[in-house]
Design a protein around this motif. Structure first.
Motif, PDB file in Angstrom:
ATOM      1  N   PRO A 100       0.821  -1.224   0.000  1.00  0.00           N
ATOM      2  CA  PRO A 100       0.000   0.000   0.000  1.00  0.00           C
ATOM      3  C   PRO A 100       0.857   1.278   0.000  1.00  0.00           C
ATOM      4  N   LEU A 101       1.973   1.285   0.724  1.00  0.00           N
ATOM      5  CA  LEU A 101       2.838   2.466   0.744  1.00  0.00           C
ATOM      6  C   LEU A 101       3.395   2.749  -0.655  1.00  0.00           C
ATOM      7  N   ALA A 102       3.897   1.730  -1.333  1.00  0.00           N
ATOM      8  CA  ALA A 102       4.441   1.909  -2.688  1.00  0.00           C
ATOM      9  C   ALA A 102       3.350   2.353  -3.658  1.00  0.00           C
ATOM     10  N   ASP A 103       2.137   1.778  -3.516  1.00  0.00           N
ATOM     11  CA  ASP A 103       1.025   2.185  -4.380  1.00  0.00           C
ATOM     12  C   ASP A 103       0.706   3.665  -4.188  1.00  0.00           C
ATOM     13  N   ASN A 104       0.687   4.110  -2.939  1.00  0.00           N
ATOM     14  CA  ASN A 104       0.391   5.510  -2.656  1.00  0.00           C
ATOM     15  C   ASN A 104       1.499   6.440  -3.149  1.00  0.00           C
ATOM     16  N   ILE A 105       2.739   6.062  -2.976  1.00  0.00           N
ATOM     17  CA  ILE A 105       3.851   6.900  -3.446  1.00  0.00           C
ATOM     18  C   ILE A 105       3.819   6.998  -4.973  1.00  0.00           C
ATOM     19  N   ALA A 106       3.686   5.861  -5.648  1.00  0.00           N
ATOM     20  CA  ALA A 106       3.682   5.858  -7.115  1.00  0.00           C
ATOM     21  C   ALA A 106       2.492   6.634  -7.670  1.00  0.00           C
ATOM     22  N   SER A 107       1.334   6.422  -7.069  1.00  0.00           N
ATOM     23  CA  SER A 107       0.118   7.029  -7.580  1.00  0.00           C
ATOM     24  C   SER A 107      -0.015   8.498  -7.190  1.00  0.00           C
ATOM     25  N   PHE A 108       0.150   8.776  -5.901  1.00  0.00           N
ATOM     26  CA  PHE A 108      -0.174  10.109  -5.400  1.00  0.00           C
ATOM     27  C   PHE A 108       0.994  11.090  -5.365  1.00  0.00           C
ATOM     28  N   ILE A 109       2.191  10.620  -5.217  1.00  0.00           N
ATOM     29  CA  ILE A 109       3.320  11.555  -5.208  1.00  0.00           C
ATOM     30  C   ILE A 109       3.881  11.700  -6.619  1.00  0.00           C
ATOM     31  N   VAL A 110       4.286  10.599  -7.205  1.00  0.00           N
ATOM     32  CA  VAL A 110       4.883  10.662  -8.537  1.00  0.00           C
ATOM     33  C   VAL A 110       3.814  10.933  -9.599  1.00  0.00           C
ATOM     34  N   GLY A 111       2.787  10.098  -9.648  1.00  0.00           N
ATOM     35  CA  GLY A 111       1.754  10.222 -10.677  1.00  0.00           C
ATOM     36  C   GLY A 111       0.972  11.512 -10.601  1.00  0.00           C
ATOM     37  N   THR A 112       0.517  11.870  -9.401  1.00  0.00           N
ATOM     38  CA  THR A 112      -0.248  13.097  -9.260  1.00  0.00           C
ATOM     39  C   THR A 112       0.633  14.314  -9.495  1.00  0.00           C
ATOM     40  N   GLY A 113       1.876  14.260  -9.065  1.00  0.00           N
ATOM     41  CA  GLY A 113       2.787  15.388  -9.304  1.00  0.00           C
ATOM     42  C   GLY A 113       2.979  15.649 -10.787  1.00  0.00           C
ATOM     43  N   LEU A 114       3.294  14.618 -11.537  1.00  0.00           N
ATOM     44  CA  LEU A 114       3.484  14.779 -12.983  1.00  0.00           C
ATOM     45  C   LEU A 114       2.165  15.150 -13.678  1.00  0.00           C
ATOM     46  N   GLY A 115       1.084  14.503 -13.259  1.00  0.00           N
ATOM     47  CA  GLY A 115      -0.224  14.807 -13.838  1.00  0.00           C
ATOM     48  C   GLY A 115      -0.673  16.230 -13.559  1.00  0.00           C
ATOM     49  N   THR A 116      -0.354  16.751 -12.372  1.00  0.00           N
ATOM     50  CA  THR A 116      -0.738  18.117 -12.012  1.00  0.00           C
ATOM     51  C   THR A 116      -0.021  19.146 -12.878  1.00  0.00           C
ATOM     52  N   LEU A 117       1.242  18.946 -13.104  1.00  0.00           N
ATOM     53  CA  LEU A 117       1.969  19.862 -13.998  1.00  0.00           C
ATOM     54  C   LEU A 117       1.334  19.871 -15.389  1.00  0.00           C
ATOM     55  N   PHE A 118       1.025  18.687 -15.895  1.00  0.00           N
ATOM     56  CA  PHE A 118       0.384  18.596 -17.198  1.00  0.00           C
ATOM     57  C   PHE A 118      -0.996  19.259 -17.187  1.00  0.00           C
ATOM     58  N   ARG A 119      -1.796  19.008 -16.160  1.00  0.00           N
ATOM     59  CA  ARG A 119      -3.152  19.564 -16.095  1.00  0.00           C
ATOM     60  C   ARG A 119      -3.143  21.085 -16.042  1.00  0.00           C
ATOM     61  N   PHE A 120      -2.291  21.665 -15.195  1.00  0.00           N
ATOM     62  CA  PHE A 120      -2.253  23.123 -15.094  1.00  0.00           C
ATOM     63  C   PHE A 120      -1.951  23.725 -16.458  1.00  0.00           C
ATOM     64  N   TRP A 121      -0.950  23.205 -17.126  1.00  0.00           N
ATOM     65  CA  TRP A 121      -0.583  23.719 -18.443  1.00  0.00           C
ATOM     66  C   TRP A 121      -1.736  23.551 -19.437  1.00  0.00           C
ATOM     67  N   SER A 122      -2.330  22.371 -19.490  1.00  0.00           N
ATOM     68  CA  SER A 122      -3.354  22.109 -20.499  1.00  0.00           C
ATOM     69  C   SER A 122      -4.651  22.857 -20.213  1.00  0.00           C
ATOM     70  N   TYR A 123      -5.070  22.962 -18.945  1.00  0.00           N
ATOM     71  CA  TYR A 123      -6.293  23.705 -18.640  1.00  0.00           C
ATOM     72  C   TYR A 123      -6.124  25.169 -19.022  1.00  0.00           C
ATOM     73  N   ARG A 124      -4.999  25.726 -18.637  1.00  0.00           N
ATOM     74  CA  ARG A 124      -4.733  27.135 -18.886  1.00  0.00           C
ATOM     75  C   ARG A 124      -4.619  27.405 -20.384  1.00  0.00           C
ATOM     76  N   ARG A 125      -4.044  26.477 -21.102  1.00  0.00           N
ATOM     77  CA  ARG A 125      -3.763  26.680 -22.527  1.00  0.00           C
ATOM     78  C   ARG A 125      -4.959  26.346 -23.418  1.00  0.00           C
ATOM     79  N   PHE A 126      -5.723  25.305 -23.070  1.00  0.00           N
ATOM     80  CA  PHE A 126      -6.751  24.825 -23.985  1.00  0.00           C
ATOM     81  C   PHE A 126      -8.181  24.863 -23.459  1.00  0.00           C
ATOM     82  N   VAL A 127      -8.376  24.775 -22.148  1.00  0.00           N
ATOM     83  CA  VAL A 127      -9.740  24.650 -21.622  1.00  0.00           C
ATOM     84  C   VAL A 127     -10.308  26.001 -21.206  1.00  0.00           C
ATOM     85  N   PHE A 128      -9.669  26.653 -20.244  1.00  0.00           N
ATOM     86  CA  PHE A 128     -10.152  27.933 -19.738  1.00  0.00           C
ATOM     87  C   PHE A 128      -9.287  29.040 -20.345  1.00  0.00           C
TER      88      PHE A 128
END
Length: 181
Positions: A134-162
């Protein structure tokens, strides 16, 4: 002689001018980023709690649980970002915004799920006692995955959505072909 009136580098007046210039130039971006982070923090808590509830209490497989928790958290994030973070931006077609928002969330979900899958199934096949926990799942998903996904989302929302309202179009000049000089 006081350094504050000379404007020499390092003087308080120069530092204040630099700070004011930076705030004038990037203040709107900092405000948007702060609001985006707040909305994202709330969505993150929903995602985190729901993922752990589904895997620990309900026994749902990890990648399925991550998909469900992210879709629900993304719905909350859409409302927060549309009506708070980027409320000052022109509203285009709501269906377009919604569709693009969820498309880019799908990409962000793919980033997070890929990080989880690489950890659990890729690295976990080599070292299961470390990467299939469970610890590895949370680190991979929420720290690494969410961190990289958040950078992508901020850029894409700002650029293409809103998107910012564009430069107003200039009315086309009408030419009367019958009245030539």
């Amino acid at each position: 002689m006081a350094a504050t009136t000379t404007g020499e580098p390092g003087s308080p007046q120069t530092r204040q001018g630099l700070v004011r210039s930076l705030v004038d130039r990037f203040g709107h971006l900092v405000r948007e980023l702060s609001k985006f982070a707040t909305v994202g923090g709330i969505a993150f808590l929903i995602d985190f709690a729901l993922f752990n509830y589904l895997t620990s209490v309900r026994g749902v497989e990890q990648v399925t649980a991550k998909t469900i928790s992210t879709v629900i958290a993304a719905s909350v994030a859409f409302v927060g970002n549309r009506f708070w973070t980027w409320r000052h931006r022109k509203r285009s077609n709501p269906a377009r915004e919604y569709a693009l928002f969820f498309f880019f969330n799908g990409v962000g979900l793919g980033i997070a799920v890929a990080c989880l899958a690489v950890s659990r199934y890729g690295l976990g096949s080599i070292w299961p006692e470390v990467f299939q926990t469970p610890l590895a799942d949370n680190i991979a998903s929420f720290i690494v995955g969410t961190g990289l996904g958040t950078l992508f989302r901020f850029w894409s929302y700002r650029r293409f959505v809103f998107v910012e309202a564009g430069t107003p179009s200039v009315p086309e000049e009408k030419h009367d072909r019958d009245h030539r000089a």
